[in-house]
Enzyme design. Structure first.
Site, short mmCIF file in Angstrom:
data_model
loop_
_atom_site.label_atom_id
_atom_site.label_comp_id
_atom_site.label_asym_id
_atom_site.label_seq_id
_atom_site.Cartn_x
_atom_site.Cartn_y
_atom_site.Cartn_z
N LYS A 119 -6.14 8.21 34.78
CA LYS A 119 -6.76 7.94 36.08
C LYS A 119 -5.81 7.24 37.05
O LYS A 119 -5.84 7.52 38.25
CB LYS A 119 -8.08 7.16 35.93
CG LYS A 119 -7.93 5.76 35.34
CD LYS A 119 -9.30 5.13 35.17
CE LYS A 119 -9.23 3.67 34.77
NZ LYS A 119 -8.30 3.36 33.64
N ARG A 142 -16.12 -1.78 36.20
CA ARG A 142 -16.05 -1.65 34.74
C ARG A 142 -17.40 -1.93 34.10
O ARG A 142 -17.54 -1.77 32.89
CB ARG A 142 -15.04 -2.64 34.15
CG ARG A 142 -13.61 -2.43 34.60
CD ARG A 142 -12.98 -1.24 33.91
NE ARG A 142 -11.92 -1.57 33.01
CZ ARG A 142 -10.62 -1.55 33.30
NH1 ARG A 142 -10.21 -1.23 34.51
NH2 ARG A 142 -9.73 -1.83 32.40
N ARG A 186 2.93 4.73 25.98
CA ARG A 186 3.01 4.43 27.42
C ARG A 186 4.07 3.38 27.72
O ARG A 186 4.08 2.31 27.12
CB ARG A 186 1.63 3.95 27.88
CG ARG A 186 1.51 3.79 29.35
CD ARG A 186 0.09 3.92 29.83
NE ARG A 186 -0.71 2.72 29.60
CZ ARG A 186 -1.93 2.56 30.09
NH1 ARG A 186 -2.51 3.53 30.78
NH2 ARG A 186 -2.60 1.45 29.84
N ARG A 208 3.19 -2.64 27.85
CA ARG A 208 2.24 -3.74 28.03
C ARG A 208 1.79 -4.28 26.68
O ARG A 208 1.59 -3.51 25.74
CB ARG A 208 1.01 -3.24 28.81
CG ARG A 208 1.26 -3.11 30.28
CD ARG A 208 0.21 -2.32 31.00
NE ARG A 208 -1.17 -2.60 30.58
CZ ARG A 208 -2.22 -1.96 31.08
NH1 ARG A 208 -2.07 -1.03 31.99
NH2 ARG A 208 -3.42 -2.25 30.66
N ARG A 266 -10.81 -2.73 24.16
CA ARG A 266 -10.88 -2.08 25.48
C ARG A 266 -11.69 -0.79 25.41
O ARG A 266 -12.48 -0.50 26.30
CB ARG A 266 -9.45 -1.79 25.99
CG ARG A 266 -8.72 -3.06 26.40
CD ARG A 266 -7.23 -2.88 26.35
NE ARG A 266 -6.68 -2.10 27.43
CZ ARG A 266 -5.49 -1.49 27.38
NH1 ARG A 266 -4.73 -1.58 26.29
NH2 ARG A 266 -5.05 -0.81 28.40
P1 AMP Z 1 -6.09 -1.55 33.09
O1 AMP Z 1 -4.78 -1.68 33.78
O2 AMP Z 1 -7.13 -0.82 33.90
O3 AMP Z 1 -5.96 -1.02 31.69
O4 AMP Z 1 -6.66 -3.04 32.95
C1 AMP Z 1 -5.99 -4.00 32.16
C2 AMP Z 1 -6.89 -5.18 31.95
O5 AMP Z 1 -7.17 -5.81 33.21
C3 AMP Z 1 -8.26 -4.87 31.36
O6 AMP Z 1 -8.24 -4.74 29.96
C4 AMP Z 1 -9.05 -6.10 31.81
O7 AMP Z 1 -8.70 -7.25 31.05
C5 AMP Z 1 -8.49 -6.32 33.21
N1 AMP Z 1 -9.27 -5.59 34.24
C6 AMP Z 1 -8.85 -4.54 35.00
N2 AMP Z 1 -9.82 -4.16 35.85
C7 AMP Z 1 -10.87 -4.97 35.62
C8 AMP Z 1 -12.17 -5.07 36.16
N3 AMP Z 1 -12.61 -4.23 37.10
N4 AMP Z 1 -12.98 -6.05 35.69
C9 AMP Z 1 -12.58 -6.90 34.74
N5 AMP Z 1 -11.37 -6.85 34.16
C10 AMP Z 1 -10.51 -5.90 34.59
#
Ligand code: AMP
Length: 205
Positions: A13, A85, A119, A153, A165
């Site tokens: 995405k 989320r 990744r 990461r 996650r």
């Molecule tokens: P992502 O880069 O989308 O995989 O997000 C990495 C981490 O950021 C997630 O596992 C959450 O800890 C935090 N995170 C990202 N977006 C949100 C959101 N909308 N609400 C809460 N935590 C978020």
């Protein structure tokens, strides 16, 4: 107008949001990137959630999102990648601005895990490569654009964080797709990047 890109970890995405935002001259907001770039008093707190694979508190992400959405580039429309989320975040979003199309990019958990392990990211330009699938960097371990070393990461290499996650995605994020099902457009995320872009563009109009 806000367009949502929703999908499990490594569904592509973020990659698609970047491509489509550029093609359609929309702003692209990735809440994961907003959190990783945050400085100041919340830095430690944010890290404590991200490294465990947990969601940061709704109030915190909402504050950062509102600040970002007030910037001028968001006036022409926004692709949101990684927000909402959970149902509460979706409700809060509708108070800020009208949500239009919702793209669900679906993949299996097995694909998500396989892709997460491969990744690698560039800290400077934010591009994500994948050495298991695609796109692979031209030179091993180096960003094609910036020629600096790529990094993985912490939450992509920690098995417990990955499981957490994915379980949050199924339990808290998927209910959003059920609630707004008449606006959801399903896209098969197991295809090539080019084919996924084509499918999204067809539906976006
Ligand atoms: P992502 O880069 O989308 O995989 O997000 C990495 C981490 O950021 C997630 O596992 C959450 O800890 C935090 N995170 C990202 N977006 C949100 C959101 N909308 N609400 C809460 N935590 C978020």
């Amino acid at each position: 107008m806000i367009i949502l890109f929703i999908g499990a970890q490594a569904s592509g995405k973020g990659t698609q949001a970047k491509i489509i935002a550029k093609k359609k001259a929309l702003a692209h907001i990735c809440t994961g990137d907003l959190l990783r770039a945050a400085t100041g008093e919340f830095r430690k707190e944010i890290d404590s959630y991200i490294t465990k694979g947990k969601l940061v508190p709704d109030e915190l992400i909402l504050k950062l999102l509102k600040e970002r959405m007030n910037q001028p580039d968001c006036k022409k429309g926004v692709i949101l990648d990684g927000y909402p989320r959970n149902l509460r975040q979706a409700e809060e979003l509708e108070k800020i601005e009208k949500v239009g199309k919702i793209f669900e990019i679906y993949i299996s958990d097995e694909t998500a895990k396989r892709r997460l392990m491969g990744r690698w990211n560039c800290k400077k330009c934010g591009i994500a490569y994948n050495i298991v699938t695609a796109p692979k960097p031209k030179k091993d371990g180096l960003c094609d654009n910036c020629s600096i070393p790529l990094y993985q990461r912490d939450d992509d290499t920690n098995e417990e964080a990955i499981e957490k996650r994915l379980s949050i995605y199924h339990e808290e994020t998927e209910p959003i797709l059920k609630k707004f099902k008449e606006r959801v457009i399903k896209i098969n995320g197991e295809q090539t990047i080019e084919k996924i872009t084509e499918d999204i563009l067809k539906k976006l109009g």
